[in-house]
Design a protein around this motif. Structure first.
Motif, mmCIF file in Angstrom:
data_model
loop_
_atom_site.group_PDB
_atom_site.id
_atom_site.type_symbol
_atom_site.label_atom_id
_atom_site.label_comp_id
_atom_site.label_asym_id
_atom_site.label_seq_id
_atom_site.Cartn_x
_atom_site.Cartn_y
_atom_site.Cartn_z
ATOM 1 N N GLY A 170 23.489 10.942 -1.835
ATOM 2 C CA GLY A 170 24.311 11.952 -2.053
ATOM 3 C C GLY A 170 25.656 11.359 -1.956
ATOM 4 N N ASP A 171 25.746 10.298 -1.240
ATOM 5 C CA ASP A 171 27.102 9.672 -0.775
ATOM 6 C C ASP A 171 27.582 8.786 -2.217
ATOM 7 N N VAL A 172 28.651 8.987 -2.459
ATOM 8 C CA VAL A 172 29.297 8.540 -3.688
ATOM 9 C C VAL A 172 30.194 7.384 -2.937
ATOM 10 N N SER A 173 31.075 7.772 -2.001
ATOM 11 C CA SER A 173 32.156 6.961 -1.479
ATOM 12 C C SER A 173 31.774 5.625 -0.760
ATOM 13 N N GLY A 174 30.347 5.813 -0.066
ATOM 14 C CA GLY A 174 29.873 4.684 0.456
ATOM 15 C C GLY A 174 30.067 4.732 2.090
ATOM 16 N N ASP A 175 30.555 5.549 2.620
ATOM 17 C CA ASP A 175 31.033 5.742 4.096
ATOM 18 C C ASP A 175 29.764 6.402 4.650
ATOM 19 N N ARG A 176 28.687 6.406 4.099
ATOM 20 C CA ARG A 176 27.311 7.072 4.667
ATOM 21 C C ARG A 176 27.341 8.534 5.533
ATOM 22 N N LEU A 177 28.367 9.269 4.636
ATOM 23 C CA LEU A 177 28.546 10.587 5.216
ATOM 24 C C LEU A 177 28.905 11.397 4.143
ATOM 25 N N LEU A 178 28.544 12.517 3.864
ATOM 26 C CA LEU A 178 28.592 13.630 2.938
ATOM 27 C C LEU A 178 29.928 14.537 3.233
ATOM 28 N N SER A 179 30.729 14.270 2.051
ATOM 29 C CA SER A 179 32.093 15.220 2.340
ATOM 30 C C SER A 179 31.830 16.476 1.577
ATOM 31 N N ALA A 181 33.207 17.446 -1.124
ATOM 32 C CA ALA A 181 33.116 16.973 -2.543
ATOM 33 C C ALA A 181 31.544 16.575 -2.997
ATOM 34 N N GLU A 182 31.212 15.907 -1.987
ATOM 35 C CA GLU A 182 29.907 15.261 -2.615
ATOM 36 C C GLU A 182 28.670 16.072 -2.497
ATOM 37 N N ILE A 183 28.820 16.980 -1.434
ATOM 38 C CA ILE A 183 27.921 18.095 -1.569
ATOM 39 C C ILE A 183 28.170 18.912 -2.654
HETATM 40 CA CA LIG Z 1 30.627 10.098 1.646
#
Ligand SMILES: [Ca+2]
Length: 281
Positions: A170-179, A181-183
């Motif tokens: 689900g991670d688009v930005s590559g920070d290994r966290l879900l924002s 926007a990503e959710i």
């Molecule tokens: Ca992310």
């Protein structure tokens, strides 16, 4: 608590339990995956998207179709995919000179008589499909593929591995966290998949995306607010798994009183469509 775990693991769909992945082997061959088109590339009559174990058919006027295959095998020179769903809809496909052929057998046609009296559809690749078509469906298709990865990782695995896979895909930005926007993107994609599954026409699908988009952002905010324990505005795999990892150790207390949960249930309701599934519930 289980509900919480489901919410955590639930960025998937109330479609089929992933337990059926076992019947598809290596899935749809790599060279057949991706988007196919019927008719003129400048103005295609229909689009067929093949992922690892699903096919989605989107048409200008007719209802969409989505097959999420539970089983796949050879049948009379075709690959026969049998999808989840009460009527176990089938799709036949095979490589063809022009690209790809598909046939949708009548429900009453026995497996040993396939393809039966249907004329196959022919599909081709289009190097640059119409921009509007791409803009309307690209996100849903990407999320459909991501959900397959999540389901594969979550099938029979521990919660921590499942949540890690949700974050990874689900991670688009590559920070290994879900924002948020990503959710919300996953929620919009899920709305697309559900609309296709329910046989929506393209117009209805576009409308569903609008509604899904709004509900998705609200649901995403709620999810982040409810699980962002370190307050960085994003959710990690560990935050998603926290209750599951401590499962069985929470003794609770008799003090206090139950809080009002109506609002909570409503918020959770927004996520329900995204929820049932990854752990096979
Ligand atoms: Ca992310």
């Amino acid at each position: 608590m289980m509900k919480r775990i489901l919410l955590a693991c639930g960025l998937a769909l109330g479609l089929a339990a992933p337990a059926m992945a076992q019947g598809v082997g290596a899935g749809i061959p790599e060279q057949l995956r991706g988007a196919w088109f019927a008719g003129d590339c400048a103005d295609p009559q229909a689009m067929l998207v093949m992922t690892g174990r699903a096919a989605a058919r989107i048409e200008a006027e007719a209802p969409a179709r989505l097959w999420r295959f539970a089983a796949m095998r050879e049948a009379s020179g075709w690959t026969l995919g049998t999808a989840v769903g009460s009527e176990a809809p089938r799709l036949l496909f095979r490589p063809a000179a022009e690209g790809l052929e598909t046939a949708e057998p009548e429900p009453k046609t026995r497996d040993d008589r396939l393809p039966g009296e249907v004329s196959p559809a022919t599909w081709r690749r289009c190097p640059s499909p119409p921009a509007l078509l791409v803009a309307t469906h690209a996100e849903g298709i990407a999320v459909l593929a991501a959900i397959e990865h999540m389901e594969a990782a979550c099938l029979g695995s521990a919660v921590a591995a499942c949540t890690a896979a949700i974050v990874q895909h689900g991670d688009v930005s590559g920070d290994r966290l879900l924002s948020v926007a990503e959710i919300a993107r996953l929620a919009r994609g899920a709305a697309w998949v559900i609309a296709a599954q329910e046989g929506a026409t393209q117009d209805v699908m576009v409308g569903a995306l609008g509604v899904g988009s709004l509900a998705g952002v609200l649901a995403a905010r709620l999810l982040v607010e409810s699980m962002d324990y370190d307050g960085d505005g994003r959710i990690s795999a560990e935050e998603m798994a926290v209750d599951a990892v401590n499962f069985g150790r929470a003794a609770g207390t008799a003090a206090g009183q139950p809080l009002r949960t109506d609002g909570l249930a409503e918020g959770a309701g927004l996520l329900r469509g995204l929820v049932d599934g990854l752990l096979g519930r």
